[in-house]
Design an enzyme around this catalytic site. Sequence first.
Site, mmCIF file in Angstrom:
data_model
loop_
_atom_site.group_PDB
_atom_site.id
_atom_site.type_symbol
_atom_site.label_atom_id
_atom_site.label_comp_id
_atom_site.label_asym_id
_atom_site.label_seq_id
_atom_site.Cartn_x
_atom_site.Cartn_y
_atom_site.Cartn_z
ATOM 1 N N HIS A 1 -28.224 33.140 -104.829
ATOM 2 C CA HIS A 1 -27.513 33.371 -103.552
ATOM 3 C C HIS A 1 -27.471 32.122 -102.674
ATOM 4 C CE1 HIS A 1 -28.689 37.866 -104.029
ATOM 5 N NE2 HIS A 1 -27.422 37.712 -104.389
ATOM 6 N N GLU B 1 -18.941 33.270 -99.291
ATOM 7 C CA GLU B 1 -19.238 32.281 -100.329
ATOM 8 C C GLU B 1 -17.976 31.533 -100.758
ATOM 9 O OE1 GLU B 1 -21.340 35.694 -101.813
ATOM 10 O OE2 GLU B 1 -22.704 34.352 -102.873
ATOM 11 N N ARG C 1 -17.464 29.060 -108.907
ATOM 12 C CA ARG C 1 -18.827 29.510 -108.640
ATOM 13 C C ARG C 1 -19.592 29.540 -109.957
ATOM 14 N NH1 ARG C 1 -21.338 35.327 -108.756
ATOM 15 N NH2 ARG C 1 -23.399 34.766 -108.030
ATOM 16 N N GLY D 1 -23.468 43.050 -98.229
ATOM 17 C CA GLY D 1 -22.912 44.375 -97.898
ATOM 18 C C GLY D 1 -23.863 45.253 -97.107
ATOM 19 N N ASP E 1 -25.954 52.786 -104.647
ATOM 20 C CA ASP E 1 -25.163 52.452 -103.467
ATOM 21 C C ASP E 1 -25.897 52.883 -102.200
ATOM 22 O OD1 ASP E 1 -23.035 52.999 -101.353
ATOM 23 O OD2 ASP E 1 -21.883 52.018 -102.929
ATOM 24 N N CYS E 2 -26.195 51.892 -101.364
ATOM 25 C CA CYS E 2 -27.005 52.152 -100.172
ATOM 26 C C CYS E 2 -26.347 53.184 -99.249
ATOM 27 C CB CYS E 2 -27.206 50.816 -99.446
ATOM 28 S SG CYS E 2 -28.112 50.946 -97.928
ATOM 29 N N ARG E 3 -25.028 53.044 -99.106
ATOM 30 C CA ARG E 3 -24.331 53.952 -98.188
ATOM 31 C C ARG E 3 -24.459 55.397 -98.662
ATOM 32 N NH1 ARG E 3 -18.518 51.855 -97.238
ATOM 33 N NH2 ARG E 3 -19.180 51.177 -99.282
ATOM 34 N N GLY F 1 -26.804 44.149 -95.517
ATOM 35 C CA GLY F 1 -27.225 43.428 -94.309
ATOM 36 C C GLY F 1 -26.163 43.434 -93.226
ATOM 37 N N GLU F 2 -24.893 43.431 -93.636
ATOM 38 C CA GLU F 2 -23.804 43.364 -92.662
ATOM 39 C C GLU F 2 -23.412 44.742 -92.140
ATOM 40 O OE1 GLU F 2 -20.553 41.135 -94.456
ATOM 41 O OE2 GLU F 2 -21.982 39.658 -95.207
ATOM 42 N N ASN F 3 -23.776 45.792 -92.895
ATOM 43 C CA ASN F 3 -23.246 47.123 -92.549
ATOM 44 C C ASN F 3 -24.275 48.211 -92.274
ATOM 45 O OD1 ASN F 3 -20.267 46.788 -92.883
ATOM 46 N ND2 ASN F 3 -20.958 46.070 -94.892
ATOM 47 N N ARG G 1 -31.879 46.957 -109.850
ATOM 48 C CA ARG G 1 -32.954 46.088 -110.357
ATOM 49 C C ARG G 1 -34.261 46.402 -109.641
ATOM 50 N NH1 ARG G 1 -29.879 40.525 -109.333
ATOM 51 N NH2 ARG G 1 -27.862 41.518 -109.551
ATOM 52 N N ASN H 1 -14.435 32.835 -109.546
ATOM 53 C CA ASN H 1 -15.751 33.353 -109.918
ATOM 54 C C ASN H 1 -15.550 34.136 -111.207
ATOM 55 O OD1 ASN H 1 -18.187 34.583 -110.183
ATOM 56 N ND2 ASN H 1 -18.207 35.538 -108.161
ATOM 57 N N LEU I 1 -28.481 40.867 -98.626
ATOM 58 C CA LEU I 1 -28.738 42.214 -99.145
ATOM 59 C C LEU I 1 -27.444 42.849 -99.631
ATOM 60 C CD1 LEU I 1 -30.985 43.360 -96.150
ATOM 61 C CD2 LEU I 1 -31.709 42.216 -98.271
HETATM 62 P P1 AMP Z 1 -22.325 43.648 -101.857
HETATM 63 O O1 AMP Z 1 -22.958 43.512 -103.215
HETATM 64 O O2 AMP Z 1 -22.648 42.507 -100.934
HETATM 65 O O3 AMP Z 1 -20.860 43.970 -101.890
HETATM 66 O O4 AMP Z 1 -23.021 44.933 -101.172
HETATM 67 C C1 AMP Z 1 -22.924 46.219 -101.738
HETATM 68 C C2 AMP Z 1 -23.889 47.144 -101.025
HETATM 69 O O5 AMP Z 1 -23.541 47.210 -99.631
HETATM 70 C C3 AMP Z 1 -23.855 48.569 -101.549
HETATM 71 O O6 AMP Z 1 -25.185 49.046 -101.714
HETATM 72 C C4 AMP Z 1 -23.166 49.315 -100.433
HETATM 73 O O7 AMP Z 1 -23.579 50.662 -100.365
HETATM 74 C C5 AMP Z 1 -23.672 48.562 -99.227
HETATM 75 N N1 AMP Z 1 -22.870 48.914 -98.053
HETATM 76 C C6 AMP Z 1 -21.582 48.606 -97.797
HETATM 77 N N2 AMP Z 1 -21.183 49.204 -96.642
HETATM 78 C C7 AMP Z 1 -22.256 49.920 -96.178
HETATM 79 C C8 AMP Z 1 -22.484 50.753 -95.037
HETATM 80 N N3 AMP Z 1 -21.527 50.988 -94.137
HETATM 81 N N4 AMP Z 1 -23.709 51.312 -94.891
HETATM 82 C C9 AMP Z 1 -24.682 51.072 -95.798
HETATM 83 N N5 AMP Z 1 -24.523 50.310 -96.884
HETATM 84 C C10 AMP Z 1 -23.334 49.728 -97.066
#
Ligand code: AMP
Length: 397
Positions: free
Chosen positions: A176, A381, A87, A327, A279-281, A329-331, A237, A9, A205
Amino acid sequence: MNPSILVINCGSSSLKFALTDPRDGSTPLSGLAEKLGLADASITFRHDGEKNGHPLQDGTHSGAMKAIIDKLDELGLADAVAAVGHRIVHGGERFKESILIDEDVILGIGECSRLAPLHNPGHLLGIRSAMESFPALPQVAVFDTAFHQTLPERAYRYALPASLYHDHAVRRYGFHGTSYRFVSTAAVDMLGKPLEETAMVCAHLGNGASAAAVLGGRSVDTSMGLTPLEGLVMGSRSGDIDPGLFNYLASALDLDTQGVTDLLNRQSGLLGLSGLSNDCRELEIAAANGHEAARLALDIFCYRLAKYIAALVVPMGRIDALVFTGGIGENSAAIRAQVIGLLGFLGFELDSPANERTIRGKAGRITTQRSVPALVINTNEEDMIARDTARLAGLAA
Ligand code: AMP
């Protein structure tokens, strides 16, 4: 040793790679070369759970590829590489599926650069240097846009003068796609229903975020458009905005179109709303500590997503499953809980304990038995690219 696929990639200044066994998806070696073209270019490898790296003496894409080959040699893995999978973000209308790369395909990817100027030129650098490094191996291109080439015209056309579509390729493409192909196939194993009979909405997500309606295994609508800016709220974005904002901001802030584009791509979304982070976390932690703008950013993210999921039921007439991946959606159990809470009218009911425990690599159902199923699936992917590459290269996968 099983024949393996080198999945690449490649961006304009970075090269991510993974050596993948298409039979079981295992990845004995992966890594990332960064800051290519700059004086401090470097490469990092992951092997056997260990991470190590070094500066690149030759900080070009070819230099990075050479460092990868040296590492493969050092680990005795070089002979396992049987094909290379790339990719590619944008395949325009020409590439409707993955394809073996030849000079004509390279020209086609180049022609799509006008639609993805930040991505496709970097992919071409990756293809050229992989062809130099592995001249005897088949190379395959796997496109993010290809899965959405099944969209009907009413879903992919904008209400703009028709000449813009015919003369300038202005339409919705969606992105995606490789992730959607992977998770929609994987969802079927959990649902126990054939893919051909399933209507699902998948939400990828991550830092970039989109959602897609997948009916019978084919994409019928999606939230991203001509570029990956349309649709959901993302890390930095904006997603959907009033196009009138362009003119308004240009005069209010004295910006040119590039200035407005940068603002919408890099300073908006969760970052812009919270004023804190993309960053969502981090935002979840800040919101829990009373940061009001972080709470609002997450609230708007969930609201927009739920609205899109509901809208994506329209092209299918029903929904059999909702899939979360990427990231976030999975976490993020919190984001999923909020979104499912907004979708009760479609028949969704959260199983809170299942939702809370389905994080960090776990997959499974997060709704009650009487609910429409919502699933968490870890996307892969690289694995999808490896499988396509093995198939097109004539390797038994
Ligand atoms: P990706 O682009 O798929 O790697 O996803 C990145 C996003 O996933 C970022 O906004 C991270 O903050 C979020 N993320 C990863 N782990 C967590 C978590 N445990 N709780 C909330 N958001 C997460």
